[in-house]
Write a protein that holds these residues in place. Structure first.
Motif, PDB file in Angstrom:
ATOM      1  N   ASP A 140       0.807  -1.220   0.000  1.00 54.83           N
ATOM      2  CA  ASP A 140       0.000   0.000   0.000  1.00 54.83           C
ATOM      3  C   ASP A 140       0.844   1.275   0.000  1.00 54.83           C
ATOM      4  O   ASP A 140       0.435   2.287  -0.562  1.00 54.83           O
ATOM      5  N   LEU A 141       1.999   1.237   0.656  1.00 57.81           N
ATOM      6  CA  LEU A 141       2.858   2.421   0.703  1.00 57.81           C
ATOM      7  C   LEU A 141       4.277   1.994   1.034  1.00 57.81           C
ATOM      8  O   LEU A 141       4.526   0.884   1.483  1.00 57.81           O
ATOM      9  N   LEU A 142       5.196   2.915   0.779  1.00 59.89           N
ATOM     10  CA  LEU A 142       6.597   2.665   1.087  1.00 59.89           C
ATOM     11  C   LEU A 142       6.853   2.966   2.557  1.00 59.89           C
ATOM     12  O   LEU A 142       6.232   3.861   3.140  1.00 59.89           O
ATOM     13  N   ILE A 143       7.800   2.256   3.137  1.00 58.59           N
ATOM     14  CA  ILE A 143       8.135   2.470   4.540  1.00 58.59           C
ATOM     15  C   ILE A 143       8.521   3.926   4.777  1.00 58.59           C
ATOM     16  O   ILE A 143       8.137   4.521   5.783  1.00 58.59           O
ATOM     17  N   GLY A 144       9.230   4.521   3.847  1.00 61.37           N
ATOM     18  CA  GLY A 144       9.649   5.915   3.980  1.00 61.37           C
ATOM     19  C   GLY A 144       8.496   6.911   3.969  1.00 61.37           C
ATOM     20  O   GLY A 144       8.669   8.073   4.346  1.00 61.37           O
ATOM     21  N   GLU A 145       7.318   6.483   3.549  1.00 60.04           N
ATOM     22  CA  GLU A 145       6.137   7.348   3.503  1.00 60.04           C
ATOM     23  C   GLU A 145       5.260   7.230   4.757  1.00 60.04           C
ATOM     24  O   GLU A 145       4.270   7.941   4.887  1.00 60.04           O
ATOM     25  N   VAL A 146       5.604   6.320   5.658  1.00 58.20           N
ATOM     26  CA  VAL A 146       4.762   6.058   6.824  1.00 58.20           C
ATOM     27  C   VAL A 146       4.750   7.255   7.766  1.00 58.20           C
ATOM     28  O   VAL A 146       5.802   7.782   8.134  1.00 58.20           O
ATOM     29  N   ASN A 147       3.536   7.668   8.145  1.00 60.86           N
ATOM     30  CA  ASN A 147       3.342   8.670   9.184  1.00 60.86           C
ATOM     31  C   ASN A 147       2.705   7.930  10.359  1.00 60.86           C
ATOM     32  O   ASN A 147       1.535   7.547  10.302  1.00 60.86           O
ATOM     33  N   VAL A 148       3.476   7.722  11.410  1.00 63.02           N
ATOM     34  CA  VAL A 148       3.031   6.938  12.562  1.00 63.02           C
ATOM     35  C   VAL A 148       1.741   7.499  13.159  1.00 63.02           C
ATOM     36  O   VAL A 148       0.916   6.746  13.671  1.00 63.02           O
ATOM     37  N   ASP A 149       1.533   8.809  13.072  1.00 59.78           N
ATOM     38  CA  ASP A 149       0.323   9.434  13.615  1.00 59.78           C
ATOM     39  C   ASP A 149      -0.951   8.896  12.966  1.00 59.78           C
ATOM     40  O   ASP A 149      -2.031   9.009  13.538  1.00 59.78           O
ATOM     41  N   ASN A 150      -0.828   8.305  11.768  1.00 63.63           N
ATOM     42  CA  ASN A 150      -1.991   7.798  11.039  1.00 63.63           C
ATOM     43  C   ASN A 150      -2.402   6.383  11.450  1.00 63.63           C
ATOM     44  O   ASN A 150      -3.378   5.852  10.921  1.00 63.63           O
ATOM     45  N   TYR A 151      -1.661   5.765  12.380  1.00 67.00           N
ATOM     46  CA  TYR A 151      -1.906   4.357  12.714  1.00 67.00           C
ATOM     47  C   TYR A 151      -2.005   4.172  14.221  1.00 67.00           C
ATOM     48  O   TYR A 151      -1.460   4.943  14.998  1.00 67.00           O
ATOM     49  N   ASP A 152      -2.691   3.092  14.596  1.00 68.09           N
ATOM     50  CA  ASP A 152      -2.881   2.758  16.007  1.00 68.09           C
ATOM     51  C   ASP A 152      -1.951   1.654  16.483  1.00 68.09           C
ATOM     52  O   ASP A 152      -1.775   1.482  17.692  1.00 68.09           O
TER      53      ASP A 152
ATOM     54  N   ARG B 213      10.838   2.546  15.983  1.00 68.97           N
ATOM     55  CA  ARG B 213      11.132   3.415  17.137  1.00 68.97           C
ATOM     56  C   ARG B 213      10.029   4.449  17.351  1.00 68.97           C
ATOM     57  O   ARG B 213       9.671   4.753  18.490  1.00 68.97           O
ATOM     58  N   ASP B 214       9.493   5.003  16.263  1.00 69.09           N
ATOM     59  CA  ASP B 214       8.438   6.010  16.377  1.00 69.09           C
ATOM     60  C   ASP B 214       7.154   5.421  16.973  1.00 69.09           C
ATOM     61  O   ASP B 214       6.498   6.055  17.796  1.00 69.09           O
ATOM     62  N   PHE B 215       6.778   4.210  16.561  1.00 67.34           N
ATOM     63  CA  PHE B 215       5.604   3.549  17.150  1.00 67.34           C
ATOM     64  C   PHE B 215       5.841   3.313  18.643  1.00 67.34           C
ATOM     65  O   PHE B 215       4.960   3.556  19.463  1.00 67.34           O
ATOM     66  N   ALA B 216       7.031   2.832  18.989  1.00 66.72           N
ATOM     67  CA  ALA B 216       7.350   2.562  20.391  1.00 66.72           C
ATOM     68  C   ALA B 216       7.315   3.853  21.208  1.00 66.72           C
ATOM     69  O   ALA B 216       6.728   3.882  22.295  1.00 66.72           O
ATOM     70  N   ALA B 217       7.914   4.919  20.684  1.00 67.71           N
ATOM     71  CA  ALA B 217       7.952   6.197  21.398  1.00 67.71           C
ATOM     72  C   ALA B 217       6.552   6.766  21.602  1.00 67.71           C
ATOM     73  O   ALA B 217       6.287   7.429  22.607  1.00 67.71           O
ATOM     74  N   ALA B 218       5.653   6.482  20.675  1.00 66.14           N
ATOM     75  CA  ALA B 218       4.273   6.971  20.775  1.00 66.14           C
ATOM     76  C   ALA B 218       3.431   6.099  21.709  1.00 66.14           C
ATOM     77  O   ALA B 218       2.262   6.405  21.963  1.00 66.14           O
TER      78      ALA B 218
END
Length: 186
Positions: free
Chosen positions: A64-76, A101-106
């Protein structure tokens, strides 16, 4: 198991590349969708990635998307399927480690099965955590400073780990429970 309404507003990211363990991507994908969540697949390249099914290449699945395009704020939550090839390829990609790391930090659930705890190790997130993994990387998990246990599913804070495809039911149940809890009214 949580009912379908629990995950109706949830968006889940699965991160994988070629060589993902077929069942470890497909089963969580189906279970989460059945529970009402929207699930997207991020990978290193656009197009399709190919799974590994027991002892040979398996099915392809559309990215669906590239890893580099992921915005962690858009996911749970983040789900990391195993297989030996998939996490080994991803753990040398800084973009993949950064997403983890971003998911973990959030404080969002990060679920890793089989060899996928390699990704948690490489991201520097295993130390001090209670975890499990596929038997061939238990020493790696221990050497990274985690407390290793041999259980079908281990939940430590926002981290969920499991050992192998035989644990998929418990793994999926733990992901769904973590999402239902995070979405419950305070």
């Amino acid at each position: 198991m949580a009912d379908t309404a629990d995950l109706a507003a949830c968006r889940i990211l699965i991160m994988a590349t070629d060589g993902f363990e077929q069942s470890e991507l497909e089963v969580p994908l189906e279970r989460l969708q059945d529970a009402g969540a929207e699930v997207e697949l991020a990978s290193l390249e656009a197009g399709e990635i190919t799974g590994w099914d027991e002892d040979d290449w398996g099915d392809e699945i559309e990215v669906d998307l590239l890893i580099g395009e992921v915005n962690v704020d858009n996911y749970d939550a983040l789900v990391l399927p195993g297989g030996q090839i998939n996490p080994d390829l991803l753990r040398v990609e800084e973009s993949a480690l950064s997403v983890i790391r971003d998911f973990a930090a959030a404080g969002k659930p990060v679920a890793a099965i089989c060899h996928a705890p390699w990704l948690l190790i490489e991201a520097g997130l295993a130390k001090g955590k209670r975890m499990t993994s596929y038997k061939s990387i238990l020493t790696d998990v221990a050497n990274a400073g985690a407390e290793v246990v041999d259980e079908a599913v281990v939940v430590d804070g926002n981290f969920i780990t499991s050992r192998c495809p035989d644990d998929l039911e418990a793994f999926c149940d733990a992901i769904i429970a973590a999402l239902a809890e995070s979405k419950a009214p305070a």
